[in-house]
Design a protein around this motif. Structure first.
Motif, PDB file in Angstrom:
ATOM      1  N   LEU A   1       0.839  -1.186   0.000  1.00  0.00           N
ATOM      2  CA  LEU A   1       0.000   0.000   0.000  1.00  0.00           C
ATOM      3  C   LEU A   1       0.880   1.244   0.000  1.00  0.00           C
ATOM      4  O   LEU A   1       1.842   1.330   0.745  1.00  0.00           O
ATOM      5  N   SER A   2       0.554   2.196  -0.828  1.00  0.00           N
ATOM      6  CA  SER A   2       1.317   3.436  -0.874  1.00  0.00           C
ATOM      7  C   SER A   2       0.426   4.598  -0.469  1.00  0.00           C
ATOM      8  O   SER A   2      -0.791   4.579  -0.691  1.00  0.00           O
ATOM      9  N   ALA A   3       1.054   5.609   0.137  1.00  0.00           N
ATOM     10  CA  ALA A   3       0.299   6.773   0.575  1.00  0.00           C
ATOM     11  C   ALA A   3      -0.094   7.616  -0.623  1.00  0.00           C
ATOM     12  O   ALA A   3       0.647   7.718  -1.594  1.00  0.00           O
ATOM     13  N   PRO A   4      -1.281   8.228  -0.580  1.00  0.00           N
ATOM     14  CA  PRO A   4      -1.687   9.089  -1.693  1.00  0.00           C
ATOM     15  C   PRO A   4      -0.789  10.312  -1.779  1.00  0.00           C
ATOM     16  O   PRO A   4      -0.264  10.793  -0.774  1.00  0.00           O
ATOM     17  N   ALA A   5      -0.595  10.811  -2.980  1.00  0.00           N
ATOM     18  CA  ALA A   5       0.238  11.988  -3.178  1.00  0.00           C
ATOM     19  C   ALA A   5      -0.481  13.225  -2.654  1.00  0.00           C
ATOM     20  O   ALA A   5      -1.684  13.379  -2.818  1.00  0.00           O
ATOM     21  N   ALA A   6       0.276  14.103  -2.018  1.00  0.00           N
ATOM     22  CA  ALA A   6      -0.303  15.316  -1.465  1.00  0.00           C
ATOM     23  C   ALA A   6      -0.401  16.401  -2.533  1.00  0.00           C
ATOM     24  O   ALA A   6       0.350  16.415  -3.502  1.00  0.00           O
ATOM     25  N   ARG A   7      -1.322  17.306  -2.319  1.00  0.00           N
ATOM     26  CA  ARG A   7      -1.471  18.460  -3.206  1.00  0.00           C
ATOM     27  C   ARG A   7      -0.222  19.328  -3.097  1.00  0.00           C
ATOM     28  O   ARG A   7       0.282  19.601  -2.010  1.00  0.00           O
ATOM     29  N   ALA A   8       0.298  19.767  -4.235  1.00  0.00           N
ATOM     30  CA  ALA A   8       1.460  20.651  -4.232  1.00  0.00           C
ATOM     31  C   ALA A   8       1.065  21.998  -3.644  1.00  0.00           C
ATOM     32  O   ALA A   8       0.076  22.603  -4.057  1.00  0.00           O
ATOM     33  N   VAL A   9       1.841  22.448  -2.664  1.00  0.00           N
ATOM     34  CA  VAL A   9       1.528  23.692  -1.967  1.00  0.00           C
ATOM     35  C   VAL A   9       2.808  24.506  -1.819  1.00  0.00           C
ATOM     36  O   VAL A   9       3.882  23.967  -1.549  1.00  0.00           O
ATOM     37  N   ASP A  10       2.676  25.814  -1.989  1.00  0.00           N
ATOM     38  CA  ASP A  10       3.781  26.742  -1.767  1.00  0.00           C
ATOM     39  C   ASP A  10       3.428  27.574  -0.531  1.00  0.00           C
ATOM     40  O   ASP A  10       2.533  28.417  -0.574  1.00  0.00           O
ATOM     41  N   LEU A  11       4.132  27.321   0.575  1.00  0.00           N
ATOM     42  CA  LEU A  11       3.795  27.992   1.825  1.00  0.00           C
ATOM     43  C   LEU A  11       4.172  29.474   1.821  1.00  0.00           C
ATOM     44  O   LEU A  11       3.843  30.192   2.765  1.00  0.00           O
ATOM     45  N   ARG A  12       4.835  29.931   0.781  1.00  0.00           N
ATOM     46  CA  ARG A  12       5.098  31.359   0.660  1.00  0.00           C
ATOM     47  C   ARG A  12       3.821  32.135   0.360  1.00  0.00           C
ATOM     48  O   ARG A  12       3.752  33.337   0.630  1.00  0.00           O
ATOM     49  N   VAL A  13       2.843  31.453  -0.196  1.00  0.00           N
ATOM     50  CA  VAL A  13       1.593  32.132  -0.564  1.00  0.00           C
ATOM     51  C   VAL A  13       0.357  31.484   0.061  1.00  0.00           C
ATOM     52  O   VAL A  13      -0.711  32.091   0.085  1.00  0.00           O
ATOM     53  N   GLU A  14       0.489  30.269   0.565  1.00  0.00           N
ATOM     54  CA  GLU A  14      -0.633  29.555   1.176  1.00  0.00           C
ATOM     55  C   GLU A  14      -0.975  30.174   2.539  1.00  0.00           C
ATOM     56  O   GLU A  14      -0.085  30.510   3.323  1.00  0.00           O
ATOM     57  N   PRO A  15      -2.257  30.342   2.877  1.00  0.00           N
ATOM     58  CA  PRO A  15      -2.622  30.834   4.212  1.00  0.00           C
ATOM     59  C   PRO A  15      -2.125  29.874   5.298  1.00  0.00           C
ATOM     60  O   PRO A  15      -2.327  28.660   5.198  1.00  0.00           O
ATOM     61  N   VAL A  16      -1.453  30.389   6.326  1.00  0.00           N
ATOM     62  CA  VAL A  16      -0.894  29.532   7.374  1.00  0.00           C
ATOM     63  C   VAL A  16      -1.283  29.992   8.772  1.00  0.00           C
ATOM     64  O   VAL A  16      -0.768  29.483   9.761  1.00  0.00           O
ATOM     65  N   ASP A  17      -2.207  30.928   8.881  1.00  0.00           N
ATOM     66  CA  ASP A  17      -2.581  31.444  10.198  1.00  0.00           C
ATOM     67  C   ASP A  17      -3.076  30.333  11.119  1.00  0.00           C
ATOM     68  O   ASP A  17      -2.715  30.277  12.310  1.00  0.00           O
ATOM     69  N   ASN A  18      -3.896  29.422  10.600  1.00  0.00           N
ATOM     70  CA  ASN A  18      -4.403  28.333  11.428  1.00  0.00           C
ATOM     71  C   ASN A  18      -3.279  27.418  11.903  1.00  0.00           C
ATOM     72  O   ASN A  18      -3.317  26.909  13.035  1.00  0.00           O
ATOM     73  N   VAL A  19      -2.280  27.209  11.045  1.00  0.00           N
ATOM     74  CA  VAL A  19      -1.143  26.371  11.409  1.00  0.00           C
ATOM     75  C   VAL A  19      -0.342  27.032  12.525  1.00  0.00           C
ATOM     76  O   VAL A  19       0.043  26.381  13.513  1.00  0.00           O
ATOM     77  N   LEU A  20      -0.080  28.323  12.389  1.00  0.00           N
ATOM     78  CA  LEU A  20       0.678  29.035  13.415  1.00  0.00           C
ATOM     79  C   LEU A  20      -0.062  29.017  14.749  1.00  0.00           C
ATOM     80  O   LEU A  20       0.560  28.826  15.809  1.00  0.00           O
ATOM     81  N   GLU A  21      -1.357  29.164  14.720  1.00  0.00           N
ATOM     82  CA  GLU A  21      -2.142  29.134  15.957  1.00  0.00           C
ATOM     83  C   GLU A  21      -2.116  27.749  16.594  1.00  0.00           C
ATOM     84  O   GLU A  21      -2.045  27.619  17.822  1.00  0.00           O
ATOM     85  N   HIS A  22      -2.145  26.705  15.769  1.00  0.00           N
ATOM     86  CA  HIS A  22      -2.072  25.338  16.286  1.00  0.00           C
ATOM     87  C   HIS A  22      -0.738  25.121  16.998  1.00  0.00           C
ATOM     88  O   HIS A  22      -0.681  24.523  18.078  1.00  0.00           O
ATOM     89  N   VAL A  23       0.341  25.604  16.386  1.00  0.00           N
ATOM     90  CA  VAL A  23       1.670  25.453  16.987  1.00  0.00           C
ATOM     91  C   VAL A  23       1.751  26.212  18.302  1.00  0.00           C
ATOM     92  O   VAL A  23       2.294  25.703  19.298  1.00  0.00           O
ATOM     93  N   GLU A  24       1.203  27.408  18.348  1.00  0.00           N
ATOM     94  CA  GLU A  24       1.239  28.194  19.587  1.00  0.00           C
ATOM     95  C   GLU A  24       0.517  27.471  20.718  1.00  0.00           C
ATOM     96  O   GLU A  24       1.011  27.422  21.858  1.00  0.00           O
ATOM     97  N   ARG A  25      -0.635  26.907  20.426  1.00  0.00           N
ATOM     98  CA  ARG A  25      -1.384  26.188  21.470  1.00  0.00           C
ATOM     99  C   ARG A  25      -0.619  24.947  21.922  1.00  0.00           C
ATOM    100  O   ARG A  25      -0.567  24.647  23.123  1.00  0.00           O
ATOM    101  N   SER A  26      -0.017  24.234  20.980  1.00  0.00           N
ATOM    102  CA  SER A  26       0.657  22.976  21.307  1.00  0.00           C
ATOM    103  C   SER A  26       1.947  23.202  22.090  1.00  0.00           C
ATOM    104  O   SER A  26       2.246  22.470  23.040  1.00  0.00           O
ATOM    105  N   LEU A  27       2.731  24.193  21.690  1.00  0.00           N
ATOM    106  CA  LEU A  27       4.017  24.452  22.345  1.00  0.00           C
ATOM    107  C   LEU A  27       3.908  25.442  23.498  1.00  0.00           C
ATOM    108  O   LEU A  27       4.873  25.664  24.224  1.00  0.00           O
ATOM    109  N   GLN A  28       2.700  26.026  23.656  1.00  0.00           N
ATOM    110  CA  GLN A  28       2.473  27.033  24.693  1.00  0.00           C
ATOM    111  C   GLN A  28       3.500  28.153  24.595  1.00  0.00           C
ATOM    112  O   GLN A  28       4.154  28.545  25.571  1.00  0.00           O
ATOM    113  N   ALA A  29       3.625  28.655  23.379  1.00  0.00           N
ATOM    114  CA  ALA A  29       4.549  29.748  23.104  1.00  0.00           C
ATOM    115  C   ALA A  29       3.910  30.657  22.064  1.00  0.00           C
ATOM    116  O   ALA A  29       3.163  30.201  21.199  1.00  0.00           O
ATOM    117  N   GLU A  30       4.222  31.934  22.143  1.00  0.00           N
ATOM    118  CA  GLU A  30       3.692  32.902  21.190  1.00  0.00           C
ATOM    119  C   GLU A  30       4.707  33.123  20.077  1.00  0.00           C
ATOM    120  O   GLU A  30       5.894  33.356  20.342  1.00  0.00           O
TER     121      GLU A  30
END
Length: 286
Positions: free
Chosen positions: A3-32
């Motif tokens: 079984l092989s994993a499905p290929a992920a959508r190509a994404v460029d994080l220079r332009v992709e919205p990442v606010d939700n990701v940054l907020e997830h990291v802040e909550r998990s690491l308890q750091a701003e």
């Protein structure tokens, strides 16, 4: 059946919205995260925290996460004799909507700024003390033991990959491409992953065993637009690059410059072509 994993959508994080990701990291690491320090690259995002550390966040498709995982920075924390930022911890999670995983590694701040971009166009005028620290870390790395396999450009390096790359720029196949010695390598050694004036080596996501000379040849290839710098790299790492494996890795680096995606105006093309011709002649004469 495999079984092989499905290929992920190509994404460029220079332009992709990442606010939700940054907020997830802040909550998990308890750091701003300091939004004014955010650095966005194609596959990763980094930022400084309120506790004077740095967090690097990477997005990687499940199809690009092999048996060894993708915990290179964490595993590099046990390496001895290498100047690198201290590793503090991490958080890893699977994306709820796509076949990708996210990983955030928290490390000490860099002691100085990165030397420059991955490929330099000007001489950074590094001091002799910098080169001494650089050599000490690369030599210490090659003396370590690991079961990890290097994944330059997220692709596991193998004998078949080396042979394919070397043959792609050689008009003949009358020399052996077999690698004799495999040693631990950073596998993404370029001028954007080292600091100056104080030396430090960072971004360890792809490190693992690789043919001797991979790192030295990669840095040489990143320096070809500045001939004096490329010559300095070859001089400092001559014990690697003058070995048979080092010559193969030089051809491997040349294939990256001379490949089908090469830009005809790339100033590295002509010196890479000349070096490839020289190395091929030497290997044929052995």
């Amino acid at each position: 059946m495999t079984l092989s994993a499905p290929a992920a959508r190509a994404v460029d994080l220079r332009v992709e919205p990442v606010d939700n990701v940054l907020e997830h990291v802040e909550r998990s690491l308890q750091a701003e995260l300091d939004r004014e320090t955010v650095v966005r690259k194609r596959c990763s995002v980094g930022a400084r925290t309120d506790r004077r550390t740095w967090v690097r966040i990477e997005r990687r498709g499940l199809d690009k996460i092999g048996m060894q995982g993708w915990n290179g920075t964490e595993c590099a924390a046990r390496l001895e004799g290498i100047t690198q930022p201290g590793w503090r911890g991490c958080v890893v999670w699977r994306d709820a909507d796509e076949p990708v995983m996210w990983r955030a590694d928290e490390t000490d701040l860099l002691p100085s700024a990165p030397v420059g971009n991955a490929i330099l166009s000007e001489d950074p005028k590094l001091q002799d003390s910098w080169w001494q620290a650089f050599n000490a870390s690369l030599d210490a790395l090659a003396a370590q033991d690991t079961r990890r396999l290097a994944t330059p450009d997220t692709e596991t390096i193998t004998q078949a990959l080396v042979t394919e790359a070397v043959r792609s720029i050689s008009l003949s196949d009358d020399f052996d491409t077999t690698v004799e010695r495999w040693v631990p390598a950073h596998a993404d050694l370029n001028w954007a992953n080292m600091t100056a004036p104080r030396f430090s080596l960072f971004d360890w996501e792809d490190w693992g065993n690789a043919p001797r000379g991979l790192d030295s040849a990669s840095l040489w290839g990143s320096s070809l637009a500045v001939p004096a710098l490329a010559d300095r790299v070859r001089h400092e790492r001559r014990h690697d690059l003058e070995s048979r494996d080092g010559k193969l890795m030089t051809l491997f680096a040349c294939s990256k410059v001379l490949g089908p995606d090469a830009h005809p105006q790339d100033p590295r093309m002509e010196p890479a072509r000349r070096m490839a011709e020289q190395i091929i002649a030497e290997l044929q004469a052995d």
